[in-house]
Scaffold this active site. Structure first.
Site, PDB file in Angstrom:
ATOM      1  N   SER A 257       0.826  -1.208   0.000  1.00 22.57           N
ATOM      2  CA  SER A 257       0.000   0.000   0.000  1.00 22.57           C
ATOM      3  C   SER A 257       0.862   1.261   0.000  1.00 22.57           C
ATOM      4  O   SER A 257       1.909   1.317   0.636  1.00 22.57           O
ATOM      5  CB  SER A 257      -0.893  -0.011   1.235  1.00 22.57           C
ATOM      6  OG  SER A 257      -1.248   1.309   1.579  1.00 22.57           O
ATOM      7  N   LYS A 258       0.345   2.271  -0.706  1.00 21.42           N
ATOM      8  CA  LYS A 258       1.063   3.549  -0.766  1.00 21.42           C
ATOM      9  C   LYS A 258       1.178   4.191   0.603  1.00 21.42           C
ATOM     10  O   LYS A 258       2.007   5.052   0.824  1.00 21.42           O
ATOM     11  CB  LYS A 258       0.320   4.520  -1.690  1.00 21.42           C
ATOM     12  CG  LYS A 258       0.526   4.198  -3.139  1.00 21.42           C
ATOM     13  CD  LYS A 258      -0.028   5.280  -4.017  1.00 21.42           C
ATOM     14  CE  LYS A 258       0.336   4.942  -5.448  1.00 21.42           C
ATOM     15  NZ  LYS A 258      -0.387   5.696  -6.423  1.00 21.42           N
ATOM     16  N   ARG A 259       0.289   3.797   1.488  1.00 18.45           N
ATOM     17  CA  ARG A 259       0.288   4.436   2.809  1.00 18.45           C
ATOM     18  C   ARG A 259       1.362   3.865   3.740  1.00 18.45           C
ATOM     19  O   ARG A 259       1.687   4.451   4.747  1.00 18.45           O
ATOM     20  CB  ARG A 259      -1.083   4.288   3.460  1.00 18.45           C
ATOM     21  CG  ARG A 259      -2.100   5.271   2.889  1.00 18.45           C
ATOM     22  CD  ARG A 259      -3.398   5.193   3.648  1.00 18.45           C
ATOM     23  NE  ARG A 259      -3.991   3.870   3.534  1.00 18.45           N
ATOM     24  CZ  ARG A 259      -4.732   3.470   2.520  1.00 18.45           C
ATOM     25  NH1 ARG A 259      -4.981   4.308   1.534  1.00 18.45           N
ATOM     26  NH2 ARG A 259      -5.238   2.268   2.473  1.00 18.45           N
TER      27      ARG A 259
END
Ligand code: GLU
Length: 495
Positions: A257-259
């Protein structure tokens, strides 16, 4: 030897930072180009004006550069002018080319004007959703006659690709022959009513006109590749070879995930990882060497050994332990001088007064940490005591070494050993400690650990004799005496 036929590219959309997955794609294209004497191209897919920001262009290019990946052709970046004969290399500057190629498809009947309004299409999409079937274009404008088209006057239109009947095969280096029944695709839009090309047309026109020979990218584009093959054929461009690599998964086995911290390649720079480590690690996220089990690769090794046929089909799971191990290995490969120049900015940023010291001494204190630090950032806890007085002792260390009935004896014995050492060097210090422990009940480890706590305030760090030598005689003796007074006055001994 240079090979003008091999042309690879990375085509990031600058709508965020450089994600580890994009870095992997960039690396594979670059390594393949370099291993073949080919050309590596950077192309920015910045047509989505709402999501593109110059700060992301910079962050992305900075990430690529930090990894040491250089491009032979690409847009202007910082002080570097645009380079290459197939530009421009930003899609936002190539709109005219897309329109031209779309017009060609229209003229040849391979595409058609679609006058359906957004509202009409929304109704169809909602209906499909309610009936739980994939949204498909009804084909309403597919066979309009010339009169019907003329009758539309100035009405806005999109351009749709006329998907031919039959089957499309994506001959993929990693996935093998992937077959799509063309019925799976509806006539997709290639130019929006505002005149802008959609991704599928832009990417194919760019790859075609830039004479890209290999399209290596994430397998999230595999279904798109079917559309792209049809467009390549319709436009009369030779097909590139495709290689769709599996996405990178996180430690839990989910798409990275980009997060997540670490999704941005520059997070690793901030955490003290070397670009050499990242290149090595990312290479292994989807490629294996012919030498079974080998994991350590320098950049030169990779440029020499990388082959597309060793790309793997299954998604790689991120493995932090392996990454940390590799970082240690790459740190050990540097010369002490090189390591010094890598850690110097970190030391300065943490306020260590390096300016007051000789370079030779600084290189020496870094050199004694080289075998031990897992990341560049660890240079701070491993060397800060050289620059600052010890004002507190590690709590656990205190209990273990300063609060025992023998603590005073250990400290006094160590202090005498230090005082008796004339030649202030590693070997003499080692010998003095060995002699002090010999013939007594005191274990040498106790002398060493007590001294370490007294000199550094910590229980871990570089080798004791090395650090004592570099701390200097006066400073070491002063710190030992300070510790003795501390232990005498605290008097909280436990057994
Ligand atoms: N801009 C696309 C992406 O970042 C590139 C697609 C491609 O490589 O063809 O996923």
């Amino acid at each position: 030897m240079s090979n003008p036929v091999i042309r690879c590219r990375i085509a990031p959309s600058p709508s965020g930072f450089l994600h580890i997955g994009t870095a992997k794609t960039a690396l594979y294209n670059w390594l393949f180009a370099r291993s073949q004497g080919g050309t590596f191209i950077l192309r920015l897919e910045d047509t989505d004006a709402d999501r593109t920001e110059e700060q992301y262009v910079e962050a992305m290019c900075e990430g690529i550069k930090w990894l040491g990946i250089d491009w032979d052709e690409g847009p202007q970046f910082g002080d570097e002018p645009a380079k290459g004969a197939f530009g421009p290399y930003r899609q936002s500057e190539r709109r005219q080319l897309y329109r031209q190629e779309a017009a060609r498809l229209l003229a040849e009947g391979k595409a058609y004007k679609c006058f359906c309004s957004k509202e009409e299409l929304d109704v169809q999409r909602d209906l499909a959703a309610r009936e739980k079937r994939p949204p498909r274009y009804s084909g309403k404008c597919r066979n309009l006659t010339q009169e019907e088209i003329t009758a539309k006057g100035d009405a806005p239109y999109a351009i749709r690709f006329r998907v031919p009947e039959g089957e499309t095969v994506v001959d993929d280096i990693i996935q093998g022959a992937v077959r799509f029944n063309n019925k799976e695709y509806d006539d997709f839009i290639i130019v929006k009513p505002n005149g802008d090309a959609v991704f599928h047309l832009a990417v194919v026109v760019d790859d075609g006109l830039m004479k890209i020979s290999h399209v290596i990218r994430g397998d999230d584009h595999l279904t798109n590749a079917g559309r792209h093959v049809m467009l390549f054929n319709a436009l009369g461009y030779p097909l590139p070879q495709f290689a769709h690599t599996p996405l990178v998964h996180d430690e839990q086995g989910k798409k990275f995930s980009k997060r997540l911290h670490g999704a941005n390649i520059l997070d690793w720079r901030a955490d003290g990882y070397l670009p050499e480590t990242m290149i090595n690690y990312i290479a292994l996220l989807g490629w294996t060497s012919e030498e079974e089990g080998r994991e350590f690769f320098s950049l030169d090794d990779l440029k020499r050994l990388f082959t597309l046929k060793r790309l793997t089909k299954s998604p790689a799971r991120f493995d932090r332990k392996k990454l940390d191990w590799l970082n240690g290995q790459h740190i050990r490969m540097l010369t002490p001088e090189q390591l010094f120049y890598r850690v110097l900015p970190i030391m300065q940023a943490h306020g260590l007064q390096v300016a007051d010291r000789s370079r030779e001494w600084l290189v020496s204190i870094v050199a004694i940490c080289q075998e031990k630090i897992p990341t560049l950032n660890h240079i701070i806890p491993f060397t800060d005591f050289f620059f600052r007085q010890v004002t507190a002792y590690d709590e656990k260390g205190r209990q273990k070494y300063f609060q025992k009935p023998e603590s005073l004896l250990w400290l006094q014995t160590a202090l005498s050993a230090l005082e008796s050492t004339d030649a202030w060097c590693h070997d003499a210090l080692k010998e003095a400690y060995e002699q002090a422990a010999a013939g007594t009940d005191i274990k040498i480890g106790m002398l060493v650990n007590t001294t370490r706590l007294a000199l550094t305030g910590k229980t871990v760090g570089p080798g004791l004799y090395e650090l004592t030598e570099l701390l200097g005689r006066d400073e070491a003796l002063a710190r030992m005496k300070h510790a003795l007074t501390f232990v005498e006055s605290s008097g909280e001994f436990t057994t």
